[in-house]
Design a protein around this motif. Structure first.
Motif, PDB file in Angstrom:
ATOM      1  N   TRP A 117       2.296   1.806  -3.496  1.00  0.00           N
ATOM      2  CA  TRP A 117       1.287   2.307  -4.431  1.00  0.00           C
ATOM      3  C   TRP A 117       0.801   3.702  -4.074  1.00  0.00           C
ATOM      4  N   THR A 118       0.800   4.017  -2.784  1.00  0.00           N
ATOM      5  CA  THR A 118       0.458   5.384  -2.385  1.00  0.00           C
ATOM      6  C   THR A 118       1.470   6.353  -2.985  1.00  0.00           C
ATOM      7  N   ILE A 174       0.840  -1.202   0.000  1.00  0.00           N
ATOM      8  CA  ILE A 174       0.000   0.000   0.000  1.00  0.00           C
ATOM      9  C   ILE A 174       0.872   1.249   0.000  1.00  0.00           C
ATOM     10  N   GLN A 203       0.687  23.589 -18.980  1.00  0.00           N
ATOM     11  CA  GLN A 203      -0.161  24.013 -20.097  1.00  0.00           C
ATOM     12  C   GLN A 203      -0.602  25.472 -19.911  1.00  0.00           C
ATOM     13  N   PHE A 204      -0.938  25.835 -18.664  1.00  0.00           N
ATOM     14  CA  PHE A 204      -1.304  27.215 -18.356  1.00  0.00           C
ATOM     15  C   PHE A 204      -0.127  28.146 -18.643  1.00  0.00           C
ATOM     16  N   LEU A 221     -13.072  30.107 -14.790  1.00  0.00           N
ATOM     17  CA  LEU A 221     -12.603  29.130 -13.803  1.00  0.00           C
ATOM     18  C   LEU A 221     -13.025  29.550 -12.397  1.00  0.00           C
ATOM     19  N   ALA A 258       0.811   6.645  -6.690  1.00  0.00           N
ATOM     20  CA  ALA A 258      -0.392   7.449  -6.943  1.00  0.00           C
ATOM     21  C   ALA A 258      -0.112   8.931  -6.723  1.00  0.00           C
ATOM     22  N   GLN A 291      -1.370  31.760 -19.846  1.00  0.00           N
ATOM     23  CA  GLN A 291      -2.558  32.038 -19.039  1.00  0.00           C
ATOM     24  C   GLN A 291      -2.232  32.353 -17.589  1.00  0.00           C
ATOM     25  N   ILE A 343     -19.305  25.638  -7.628  1.00  0.00           N
ATOM     26  CA  ILE A 343     -19.034  24.325  -7.036  1.00  0.00           C
ATOM     27  C   ILE A 343     -19.028  24.424  -5.511  1.00  0.00           C
ATOM     28  N   ILE A 399      -0.501  11.868  -9.481  1.00  0.00           N
ATOM     29  CA  ILE A 399      -1.352  13.041  -9.297  1.00  0.00           C
ATOM     30  C   ILE A 399      -0.526  14.324  -9.428  1.00  0.00           C
TER      31      ILE A 399
END
Lengths: 276, 219
Positions: free
Chosen positions: A25-26, A22, A43-44, A242, A29, A49, A249, A33
């Protein structure tokens, strides 16, 4: 109160080997991310941007006052729409629970109709057809009324589910005590029913609030419309949209959280599953 | 305009619009379902960052208004040099939003499974994947037929977003606003579209409750 969910029960307490796996894999991950976020930021940056002129005006009080005014209109439209939807939904629910066949039929048909037609169609109806019929409405009502109509069927069904969740024995007891049906409904059944359905009514408020974003169709100065003005003032499309999306949201997230909290507060789990 | 007038002039277009709405709904729902399952797997896996990412995804797309998402995709993304056709933008929006709700339904479907069952499965020596495949997924799916039916209807309603971009062929909502800005279709033009939407919703609802009655687990 922490509820145990299936999510936590699926796994046994991990042993040393599983813990190690675990951990690995943490790490993977987290790296993935981070890479994704880096890619977005790049990309910004590459498209310019992140330039100061796209973001600096968010430091000004006038920007927020302007967005705040839009937000106020949005909230006003959503709350008014929800209130009307509640009144209409209540009427339809009463109609559907009548013994009179015709009344029941009409109510059922109206509920199914409003539930099966998209809000946008109602909005275009109020935008394009209602003025032709000689009914002059302000932009505010052109967005509030269709949103309310579109929500009232769902509200009616939610209220009906609440009424049905009140145990039958209470109705029988009240009737045998000689209460009239109206008195029985308003004194015994409805006060309990409304407690069952408050969470789903808040969820419906979120839907109405989301629907009010179409206010730009009828040029009502809500949050979205004011965002457009900001965009043309500062020539900053991406940053403004945005920020506005994040505002929507957050508000909806908080409303949904409130609904969850009330669902736990107002009832025992058994009552809640009976109302669902 | 009367119904027969409208139908003789725009009948073909209504059929085309209905098919477009159906097509958008079917594609979006299939994609949303697949994505929803994937997100749900992330949300229940034992790796914390993935759980958080899954929860974050659901909160974002559950709470964003469809119009705001579509506008971001159509008008704002090109500033990042990411350009999709109108149709793809609509499909992305009508997939991402229902996928979040799909995951929520699956999560609550899973929560209907009694913890004792998981404990029993473990006591019998079932492996993790056997447990997921034989116990969790079948029950989660069987108890989510009705919410999924409602989700399919909601997806159909969401596809009316297509009317907000100049997409050809038009969907049912787009066609009505087109007719009413080019001619005076009046109430009738709306009534036809509304009837087609409603008929579709009723059909979905009817089929859904039929399936639900067959597979529901009575507890």
């Amino acid at each position: 109160m922490k509820q145990t969910s299936i999510r936590d029960l699926l796994y046994e307490t991990p042993g040393p080997a599983a813990r190690k796996k675990i951990r690995v894999w943490t790490g993977v991950a987290l790296a993935a991310i981070a890479a994704l976020i880096a890619l977005i930021v790049r990309q910004f940056a590459e498209t310019g941007q992140l330039a100061e002129r796209y973001w600096s005006f968010f430091a000004k009080a006038t920007t927020w006052r302007f967005l705040g005014q839009g937000l106020l209109t949005t909230l006003e439209a959503a709350l008014t729409g929800a209130a009307i939807a509640f009144a209409l939904g209540f009427t339809l629910m009463r109609g559907k629970l009548r013994r009179n066949r015709i009344l029941r039929g009409i109510s059922t048909a109206l509920i199914e109709f409003t539930r099966g037609v998209p809000t946008l169609l109602f909005i275009y109806f109020f935008f394009l057809v209602v003025p032709q019929m000689g009914w002059k409405l302000s932009a505010f009502w052109k967005i509030t009324l269709p949103c309310a109509i579109s929500a009232c069927g769902v509200v009616a069904e939610a209220l009906r589910a609440g009424v049905n969740a009140v145990p039958k024995g209470q109705t029988e007891a009240a009737l045998s005590l000689g209460m009239t049906e109206t008195r029985l409904f308003y004194r015994v059944v409805f006060p309990q029913a409304i407690r069952f359905v408050i969470p789903s009514l808040i969820a419906e408020l979120v839907i109405v609030l989301k629907d009010t974003t179409f206010a730009y169709v009828v040029t009502c100065a809500d949050l979205m419309q004011n965002a457009k003005v900001l965009i043309s003032n500062y020539d900053a499309m991406l940053s403004v949209y945005l920020v506005v999306a994040v505002i929507y949201i957050l508000i909806n997230y908080l409303l949904n959280k409130l609904s969850d909290v009330l669902a736990v507060r107002l009832h025992s789990p058994a009552e809640r599953s009976a109302a669902a | 305009m009367s119904v027969s007038n409208l139908l003789s002039q725009y009948g073909d277009r209504y059929i085309q619009a209905l098919l477009t709405t159906w097509k958008l709904t079917a594609f979006s729902f299939a994609a949303a379902f697949a994505l929803g399952v994937l997100i749900t797997i992330l949300r229940v896996c034992p790796i914390k960052p993935l759980r958080i990412a899954g929860d974050f995804y659901v909160q974002v797309f559950r709470n964003i208004p469809g119009a705001a998402l579509l506008i971001l995709l159509v008008y704002a993304l090109p500033y990042l040099k990411i350009i999709f056709s109108y149709e793809v933008c609509v499909l992305i929006a009508t997939t991402l939003i229902p996928s979040a709700f799909c995951s929520e339904h699956l999560m609550s479907g899973m929560n209907t499974i009694a913890p004792g069952q998981i404990e029993a499965a473990r006591a019998l020596g079932l492996t993790f994947f056997q447990m997921i495949r034989r116990i969790v997924i079948p029950q989660a799916l069987r108890s989510t037929v009705l919410p999924m039916t409602n989700l399919l209807v909601a997806t159909m309603l969401t596809t009316s977003l297509a009317s907000q971009v100049p997409m050809r062929p038009m969907d049912l909502t787009g066609l009505v606003s087109y007719i009413n800005t080019h001619a005076t279709g009046g109430v009738t033009a709306f009534a036809i579209s509304a009837a087609l939407y409603c008929a579709t919703a009723l059909l979905i609802g009817f089929t859904g409750s039929l399936i639900d009655r067959k597979v529901r687990i009575l507890r």
